[in-house]
Design an enzyme around this catalytic site. Structure first.
Site, PDB file in Angstrom:
ATOM      1  N   LYS A 349       1.188  -0.988   0.057  1.00 30.29           N
ATOM      2  CA  LYS A 349       0.158   0.340   0.370  1.00 30.29           C
ATOM      3  C   LYS A 349       1.403   1.137  -0.404  1.00 30.29           C
ATOM      4  CE  LYS A 349      -3.277   2.807   2.884  1.00 30.29           C
ATOM      5  NZ  LYS A 349      -3.988   2.587   4.295  1.00 30.29           N
ATOM      6  N   ASP A 354      -2.728  10.246   4.196  1.00 31.79           N
ATOM      7  CA  ASP A 354      -4.362   9.603   3.829  1.00 31.79           C
ATOM      8  C   ASP A 354      -4.738  10.544   5.279  1.00 31.79           C
ATOM      9  OD1 ASP A 354      -6.914   8.550   3.737  1.00 31.79           O
ATOM     10  OD2 ASP A 354      -6.394   7.396   4.921  1.00 31.79           O
ATOM     11  N   LYS A 361     -10.247  12.278   8.433  1.00 36.38           N
ATOM     12  CA  LYS A 361     -10.175  11.642  10.210  1.00 36.38           C
ATOM     13  C   LYS A 361     -10.342  12.625  10.803  1.00 36.38           C
ATOM     14  CE  LYS A 361      -6.409   8.431   8.115  1.00 36.38           C
ATOM     15  NZ  LYS A 361      -7.223   7.238   7.871  1.00 36.38           N
ATOM     16  N   GLU A 436      -9.842   3.610   2.373  1.00 35.88           N
ATOM     17  CA  GLU A 436      -8.930   4.138   0.733  1.00 35.88           C
ATOM     18  C   GLU A 436      -8.179   2.983   0.494  1.00 35.88           C
ATOM     19  OE1 GLU A 436      -6.076   4.802   2.706  1.00 35.88           O
ATOM     20  OE2 GLU A 436      -7.805   5.524   2.885  1.00 35.88           O
ATOM     21  N   ARG A 438      -7.793   0.079   0.848  1.00 32.39           N
ATOM     22  CA  ARG A 438      -8.168  -1.355   0.052  1.00 32.39           C
ATOM     23  C   ARG A 438      -8.415  -0.885  -1.582  1.00 32.39           C
ATOM     24  NH1 ARG A 438     -12.279  -1.908   4.436  1.00 32.39           N
ATOM     25  NH2 ARG A 438     -11.084  -1.449   5.451  1.00 32.39           N
TER      26      ARG A 438
END
Length: 580
Positions: A349, A354, A361, A436, A438
């Site tokens: 990954k 993120d 978040k 995200e 995955r």
């Protein structure tokens, strides 16, 4: 494909970042800004142009805060395995690894262990006296360093191993403690010896020496690239005593240094902030690995346009909101000679940052401040590529795959409720933009299967649920293959990294069904680590053995707030197991 033609400019002057904002007609179609209507085709353009494009995006992003990492040379430590009397070794510090049993004393308060007894005799009983005064019992984590006359070494240190040590982690810890003592005392040369090394097999001696060397290198390492002041290590040489000598042991010590340097590389990738390590910068680092070991490694870096041609809608959906364009990284290792017996893929990954997207978040526990580490899986994969480029194992082909991008927020980004189409044709309803990783892995796994590999291991900082289940030091393992699980756990026994196999409960997949698409990308918080793994399974060919490793916990040392380099060592050992 269109090739950018630049005349009379050196490579490092290429600048203008390419816009990849999505068109209004489709989330997954890439359009170009007016300042960059010609796109570079990585399949055609020379390496110089590729690097220039990477550098352009890296420099453009790094202008945020005007931050660039200092070019710091890592300490070079010379390791040697020698046979010499401990009392006669000459250098700055003699470090003795002792167990609690080794510290046993007779009725006269004298050591019973032969090596400690000899050293204590040469020091006039001061070693036994000092260990008693300092209440040193040989427990794990204990250490004392004394500067006493009477030996060839200027200092003698006792480092606790706890109960009789047998695991690689114990001897890795010994190396780390040696490094800490060496840094504190600012010594140049160290010898390491075990108080009890009788009866060890040749294989055990090799493993112990390797673990000590790895622990020392990684214990010495400090990432000071972003600090204006730092204290440099003075350690230049480490002699390992009492574990044999010869070419086999020297080769093992060289192997330990190669893997450790790759772990350091992985650490520094994760430590790099998102305003420096953009997807372009990560792709540049991957390209650099391939060019450094071009006899065995090749690189293919795909742009958003090329990913669109491969119908990677799931990956591009995540990337759509960021001004920093995505880059799909594919390195391939092939041995310099001989037949290939197995084909493997390592998929990491690669979210260089993120934010969570529209499901941003927020609040305590969101960890948004450390989301630069969301590419920890890719760091492990690229670190393994670097190590294998140096080691050059025979008989195995390895594909290193990273779908690198950022998960940001903008008017072009994916929204909750959007439906993405992955490259295998399966449709995904986005129920959570913060799930995200995955989505990027889905297309990366399909791509890996298309390389004709027999086994895939993917690594990802995928779920907080795995940290809740296993804590900060253990990675979760999900696989339907008992054979693959056995291989990886045997590799981890050698590396000393901690893994725990988790259930892949198929009945939980029902909670991932969508009313309007083939699946949703995130269900309830219950069993989130398991359902995330089940999601990834939908993108793996049934004929391919596959394992998912959730390393959200061990990729990061929260106490020190630095990366650990977790996963590199185990991946290298696993590849080697498949190379013979």
């Amino acid at each position: 494909m269109v090739v950018t033609i630049v005349a009379s400019l050196p490579c490092f002057l290429l600048a203008s970042p390419v816009s990849h904002a999505s068109s209004t007609s489709s989330l997954f179609f890439t359009r170009l800004s007016s300042s960059a209507r010609l796109r570079l085709s990585f399949a055609v353009a020379p390496l110089c142009s590729r690097r220039a494009k990477f550098m352009a995006h890296s420099l453009a992003s790094a202008n945020l805060g005007l931050t660039q990492p200092a070019n710091i040379e890592h300490p070079k430590i010379a390791f040697a395995a020698i046979e010499v009397d401990v009392g006669e070794w000459k250098g700055d510090m003699l470090a003795v690894g002792v167990t609690e049993k080794d510290m046993t004393k007779d009725e006269n308060s004298k050591f019973e262990n032969s090596i400690l007894k000899k050293l204590d005799g040469l020091l006039g009983g001061l070693l036994a006296e000092a260990s008693s005064e300092e209440d040193f019992t040989g427990k794990t984590g204990q250490s004392i360093v004394l500067r006493l006359p009477g030996l060839g070494s200027k200092r003698v240190g006792l480092i606790g191993l706890g109960k009789p040590a047998s695991s690689p982690a114990s001897f890795f810890g010994l190396g780390e403690s040696v490094a800490a003592a060496a840094k504190t005392a600012q010594v140049n040369s160290v010898a390491v010896v075990l108080a009890s090394s009788e009866g060890l097999s040749n294989e055990s001696e090799l493993g112990i020496a390797s673990a000590i060397a790895s622990g020392t290198v990684l214990g010495i390492h400090e990432d000071n690239r972003y600090k204006t002041e730092s204290k440099k290590s003075q350690l230049k040489s480490v002699d390992i005593l009492g574990l044999g000598t010869g070419p086999e042991l020297e080769k093992k010590l060289k192997f330990a240094q190669d893997v450790s340097s790759a772990v350091v590389f992985g650490r520094e990738l994760v430590n790099s902030p998102a305003n420096v390590l953009t997807p372009a910068a990560l792709a540049a680092e991957a390209s650099k690995i391939a060019s450094s070991y071009s006899d065995v490694l090749s690189a293919n870096i795909l742009t958003a346009e090329q990913c669109k041609e491969l119908k990677m809608g799931s990956y591009l959906g995540v990337a759509a909101a960021s001004d920093n364009p995505p880059y799909f990284i594919h390195l391939c290792y092939k041995p310099p000679s001989g037949p290939i017996k197995s084909k493997l893929a390592l998929v990491g990954k690669g979210l260089t940052f993120d934010s969570g997207g529209y499901n941003i978040k927020t609040g305590p526990g969101s960890a948004i401040d450390i989301m630069k580490n969301d590419m920890g899986g890719s760091a492990a994969v690229l670190g393994a590529a670097k190590a294998l480029g140096q080691i050059k194992p025979p008989g195995v082909e390895v594909h290193f795959i990273v779908a690198s991008c950022e998960n940001m927020i903008s008017g072009t980004g994916m929204r909750p409720g959007d439906i993405l189409t992955a490259s295998n044709g399966k449709t995904i309803e986005v129920t959570d933009t913060d799930a995200e990783g995955r989505l990027t892995l889905a297309d990366a796994l399909v791509y890996a299967c298309n390389q004709g590999v027999e086994k895939i291991v993917d690594l990802a900082t995928l779920t907080g649920a795995c940290i809740v289940a296993l804590g900060p030091s253990i990675a979760g393992v999900f696989t339907p293959s008992d054979e693959l699980a056995k291989e990886v756990f045997e590799a981890s026994d050698i590396s000393g990294e901690k893994f725990w196999r988790m259930p892949l409960e198929e009945s939980y997949w029902e909670s991932m069904k969508s009313g309007v698409a083939d699946m949703i990308n995130a269900g309830s918080r219950e069993a989130d680590a398991i359902t995330a793994a089940l999601f990834l399974k939908q993108f793996v060919d049934e004929k391919v053995q596959w394992m998912h490793i959730d390393l959200a916990g061990p990729v990061w040392n929260e106490k020190k707030r630095v990366a650990t380099g977790f996963g590199v060592s185990t991946l290298v050992e696993w590849v080697l197991k498949n190379s013979y």
